[in-house]
Design an enzyme around this catalytic site. Structure first.
Site, mmCIF file in Angstrom:
data_model
loop_
_atom_site.group_PDB
_atom_site.id
_atom_site.type_symbol
_atom_site.label_atom_id
_atom_site.label_comp_id
_atom_site.label_asym_id
_atom_site.label_seq_id
_atom_site.Cartn_x
_atom_site.Cartn_y
_atom_site.Cartn_z
ATOM 1 N N HIS A 58 45.932 46.468 37.943
ATOM 2 C CA HIS A 58 44.528 46.889 37.976
ATOM 3 C C HIS A 58 43.811 46.503 36.684
ATOM 4 O O HIS A 58 43.706 47.299 35.750
ATOM 5 C CB HIS A 58 44.493 48.417 38.187
ATOM 6 C CG HIS A 58 43.168 48.932 38.635
ATOM 7 N ND1 HIS A 58 43.035 49.935 39.568
ATOM 8 C CD2 HIS A 58 41.906 48.597 38.287
ATOM 9 C CE1 HIS A 58 41.763 50.185 39.769
ATOM 10 N NE2 HIS A 58 41.049 49.388 38.992
ATOM 11 N N HIS A 60 40.233 44.561 35.085
ATOM 12 C CA HIS A 60 38.917 43.963 35.304
ATOM 13 C C HIS A 60 38.710 42.907 34.221
ATOM 14 O O HIS A 60 38.551 43.254 33.052
ATOM 15 C CB HIS A 60 37.827 45.037 35.239
ATOM 16 C CG HIS A 60 37.949 46.075 36.325
ATOM 17 N ND1 HIS A 60 37.488 45.861 37.608
ATOM 18 C CD2 HIS A 60 38.508 47.309 36.335
ATOM 19 C CE1 HIS A 60 37.750 46.943 38.358
ATOM 20 N NE2 HIS A 60 38.370 47.832 37.606
ATOM 21 N N LEU A 61 38.757 41.640 34.617
ATOM 22 C CA LEU A 61 38.619 40.556 33.635
ATOM 23 C C LEU A 61 37.164 40.141 33.426
ATOM 24 O O LEU A 61 36.861 39.390 32.503
ATOM 25 C CB LEU A 61 39.461 39.352 34.044
ATOM 26 C CG LEU A 61 40.982 39.538 33.945
ATOM 27 C CD1 LEU A 61 41.709 38.302 34.469
ATOM 28 C CD2 LEU A 61 41.412 39.835 32.510
ATOM 29 N N ARG A 62 36.255 40.599 34.317
ATOM 30 C CA ARG A 62 34.798 40.421 34.162
ATOM 31 C C ARG A 62 34.292 38.992 34.310
ATOM 32 O O ARG A 62 33.083 38.776 34.241
ATOM 33 C CB ARG A 62 34.312 40.972 32.807
ATOM 34 C CG ARG A 62 34.606 42.447 32.575
ATOM 35 C CD ARG A 62 33.897 43.336 33.573
ATOM 36 N NE ARG A 62 34.013 44.754 33.213
ATOM 37 C CZ ARG A 62 34.230 45.711 34.110
ATOM 38 N NH1 ARG A 62 34.331 45.418 35.395
ATOM 39 N NH2 ARG A 62 34.311 46.969 33.727
ATOM 40 N N ASN A 92 35.799 42.819 41.711
ATOM 41 C CA ASN A 92 34.380 43.143 41.505
ATOM 42 C C ASN A 92 33.739 42.370 40.363
ATOM 43 O O ASN A 92 33.036 42.932 39.520
ATOM 44 C CB ASN A 92 34.191 44.655 41.309
ATOM 45 C CG ASN A 92 34.830 45.173 40.029
ATOM 46 O OD1 ASN A 92 35.751 44.536 39.492
ATOM 47 N ND2 ASN A 92 34.366 46.306 39.539
ATOM 48 N N ASP A 150 37.767 47.787 44.751
ATOM 49 C CA ASP A 150 37.745 48.702 43.610
ATOM 50 C C ASP A 150 36.429 48.648 42.843
ATOM 51 O O ASP A 150 35.851 47.597 42.625
ATOM 52 C CB ASP A 150 38.893 48.423 42.640
ATOM 53 C CG ASP A 150 38.891 49.461 41.527
ATOM 54 O OD1 ASP A 150 39.169 50.621 41.809
ATOM 55 O OD2 ASP A 150 38.540 49.108 40.391
ATOM 56 N N ASN A 276 35.814 56.404 35.797
ATOM 57 C CA ASN A 276 35.796 56.750 37.212
ATOM 58 C C ASN A 276 37.141 56.397 37.862
ATOM 59 O O ASN A 276 37.515 55.239 37.851
ATOM 60 C CB ASN A 276 34.667 55.969 37.896
ATOM 61 C CG ASN A 276 34.402 56.478 39.289
ATOM 62 O OD1 ASN A 276 34.901 57.537 39.684
ATOM 63 N ND2 ASN A 276 33.627 55.740 40.056
ATOM 64 N N ASP A 303 43.618 49.984 34.721
ATOM 65 C CA ASP A 303 42.181 50.050 35.033
ATOM 66 C C ASP A 303 41.361 49.614 33.812
ATOM 67 O O ASP A 303 40.318 50.201 33.503
ATOM 68 C CB ASP A 303 41.766 51.457 35.506
ATOM 69 C CG ASP A 303 40.392 51.431 36.191
ATOM 70 O OD1 ASP A 303 39.827 50.337 36.370
ATOM 71 O OD2 ASP A 303 39.884 52.521 36.543
HETATM 72 ZN ZN LIG Z 1 38.492 52.147 40.633
#
Ligand SMILES: [Zn+2]
Length: 438
Positions: A58, A60-62, A92, A150, A276, A303
Site C-alpha cells: 500500500h 502512494h507514489l503520486r 489513485n 483506495d 484516513n 499507506d
Molecule cells: Zn485508504
C-alpha cells in the site's frame, strides 16, 4: 555486489553467521560466523539483523499527476531506505491507473527510474468513480496483481462482487478501503473525545466495520480474494477473525501509525495527524497489535501518503488526509511486535515480507533467507537510537507523524538480487567499489 561474505550478520535475529553471496545475486551459503573460508572479499556486518527485504502492499507514489509531493523515483528511494524491495503503487494517481496502458506505463517508468520494484495496482472502477467497472481482466494480463479504488470505497456491492469474481478468475486480489460514506460523511477524526474536544466531524468505527462485514460475506460467497486495507478498529479485527474462521479468502493489513499512535494526537487539530481512517483509541491500538501477533492481521502495509508541506500547513479541514510511512515502518513495527522484551524478528519477517509477497502473488520477493534463494534482504541496526528528522527522509514530502521520536531499530542497507539499493553509511562498499567509483 559480486561474490562476497557478509560476516557476523544475525539472520532473523539468530546467532551471528557468515552469509556468502554469489556473483549472480543469490545466497550461496549461511554458516556459523568465522567458518566460511571461501576466497572472496569479506564485509563485516557484525551484530546487524538480516531480514528478508520488505514488501509494501500500500504505497502512494503520486506519479503521474502530483509530482510535487512524490515521484516514482523519490518514492522508491524512500522505499529502499525503509528496507523495501517491492511496493504496490496505489491506483489513485492522476490520471487514475484504470487501463492496461496506464498499468504498463507505471511498470515501464519504474523499471527505468525506480530504486525498488513497483507493482501497479489497477483501479476497480473507472476513474475511481464507483460506477463502472474498470477492465480488470485486461489489466491483469498486463501485470496488475491487485485492484483497489483506495482513497475511495467501492460502495456498490454488486460492483465489488463482480470484481471479486474477476479476481478469482485471474488469480488476483481485491483491496478495499472500507468507509461507508453515509456513516462517515465528511468525518475528520475518530468519533469520541477527540471529535468532541476539537468540534471536528466524527468518523465513527462502524463506518469501517459495516463495509468490512459486507465485503467478507461477498468474498466467502464469490470465492474471490479480498484484502482489507488499513484495519483501524477492534471491531474490524473481530470481523476478519470471523471470516477467517469461516474459511473465507480474506486477508488484512494494518498501517504502522495505527499500531503506535492514538486519537489523543488529533486533539490539537494538527493536520500532521490527519489520516484516513483516523487514528483510533488506545483500546483499538492494543487490539490491532495483538491481532498482528496472532495472525488475524496478516501484514503491515504503510499507506505511505506524501503531501506537500504547503497542503499540510492548511487548517485541519482543508489539509489532505495521509502520512509518510515507508522510512519509519520497520522502526515502528520493531517497537510494537516484541517477544520477551526484544523485537520478534521472525514474526516481523512474516508480516513485512513473506505474507505481503504472498498476498500480492509475488514469487521473487518475500523469499526465505536460505541457500540458493535470491540475495534480497535488509540489514537492521538493533541499537541505532535514531531520531526522525523529516528533512533527512528520501521522500519529497515531509509529512511524517514521527518527527523527533527516537527509535531503537533502523534500516541500514537494502539489497535486491545482489544489487545494493540503499546503503547510506557505506557499509557494503568493498575495496573494489572504492577503486572504481561510478
Ligand atoms: Zn485508504
Amino acid at each position: 555486489m559480486g561474490a562476497v561474505i557478509l560476516r557476523g550478520g544475525r539472520v532473523l535475529g539468530d546467532e551471528a553467521a557468515d552469509i556468502r553471496l554469489t556473483a549472480e545475486g543469490r545466497i550461496a551459503a549461511i554458516r556459523p560466523t568465522g567458518t566460511d573460508t571461501a576466497p572472496v572479499p569479506c564485509i563485516d556486518i557484525d551484530g546487524l539483523v538480516v531480514l528478508p527485504a520488505f514488501v509494501d502492499l500500500h504505497t502512494h507514489l503520486r506519479e503521474p499527476g502530483s509530482e510535487d509531493s512524490e515521484t516514482i523515483a523519490s518514492g522508491t528511494r524512500a522505499a529502499a531506505a525503509g528496507g523495501f524491495s517491492d511496493v504496490f503503487a496505489m491506483a489513485n494517481s492522476r490520471p487514475v491507473t484504470d487501463t492496461p496502458d496506464r498499468v504498463s506505463w507505471i511498470a515501464r517508468t519504474a523499471a527505468r527510474v525506480g530504486a525498488a520494484r513497483v507493482h501497479p495496482v489497477g483501479a476497480i472502477t473507472t476513474n475511481l468513480e464507483g460506477t463502472s467497472p474498470a477492465p480488470l481482466a485486461a489489466m491483469a494480463k498486463t501485470g496488475a496483481r491487485m485492484f483497489s479504488d483506495d482513497g475511495r470505497c467501492v460502495d456498490d456491492a454488486d460492483i465489488l462482487r463482480r470484481a471479486l469474481l474477476a479476481a478469482r478468475t485471474s488469480g488476483t486480489v481485491i483491496a478495499q478501503h472500507a468507509q461507508c460514506r453515509h456513516l462517515a460523511g465528511q468525518g475528520q477524526v475518530n468519533a469520541g473525545p477527540a471529535a468532541e474536544r476539537t468540534g471536528l466531524t466524527p468518523w465513527p468505527h462502524v463506518a469501517e466495520e459495516t463495509v468490512v462485514a459486507r465485503d467478507v460475506i461477498l468474498a466467502g460467497e464469490s470465492g474471490g480474494r479480498l484484502h482489507v486495507c488499513h484495519v483501524s478498529t477492534a471491531g474490524t479485527v473481530g470481523i476478519v477473525r470471523w471470516a477467517k474462521n469461516n474459511g473465507w479468502p480474506v486477508t488484512a493489513e494494518v498501517a504502522p501509525h495505527h499500531l503506535l499512535l492514538t486519537d489523543d494526537l488529533a486533539s490539537d487539530a494538527n493536520p500532521l495527524y490527519k489520516v484516513n481512517p483516523p487514528l483510533r483509541s488506545a483500546t483499538d491500538v492494543k487490539v490491532l497489535r495483538s491481532a498482528l501477533r496472532d495472525g488475524t492481521i496478516d501484514a503491515v502495509a504503510t499507506d505511505h501518503a506524501p503531501h506537500t508541506s504547503r497542503s499540510k500547513a492548511a487548517d485541519w479541514c482543508h489539509a489532505p488526509f495521509g502520512m509518510l510511512g515507508l522510512e519509519a515502518a520497520l522502526s515502528v513495527v520493531a517497537e510494537v511486535l516484541r517477544r520477551d522484551g526484544a523485537p520478534d524478528w521472525p514474526r516481523i519477517a512474516q508480516v513485512m515480507s513473506h505474507q505481503p509477497a504472498r498476498i500480492g502473488s509475488l514469487d521473487t520477493a518475500g523469499r526465505p533467507l536460505t541457500a540458493h534463494e535470491p540475495a534480497t534482504f535488509t540489514l537492521v541496526d538493533p541499537q541505532a537510537d535514531w531520531q526522525v528528522d523529516p528533512l533527512d527522509l528520501h521522500s519529497l514530502s515531509h509529512n511524517t507523524p514521527f518527527t523527533a521520536r527516537v527509535f531503537h531499530n533502523r534500516v541500514k542497507a537494502t539489497v535486491v538480487d545482489g544489487h545494493v539499493t540503499h546503503d547510506a553509511a557505506g557499509l557494503l562498499r568493498t575495496t573494489t567499489d572504492e577503486e572504481s567509483p561510478r
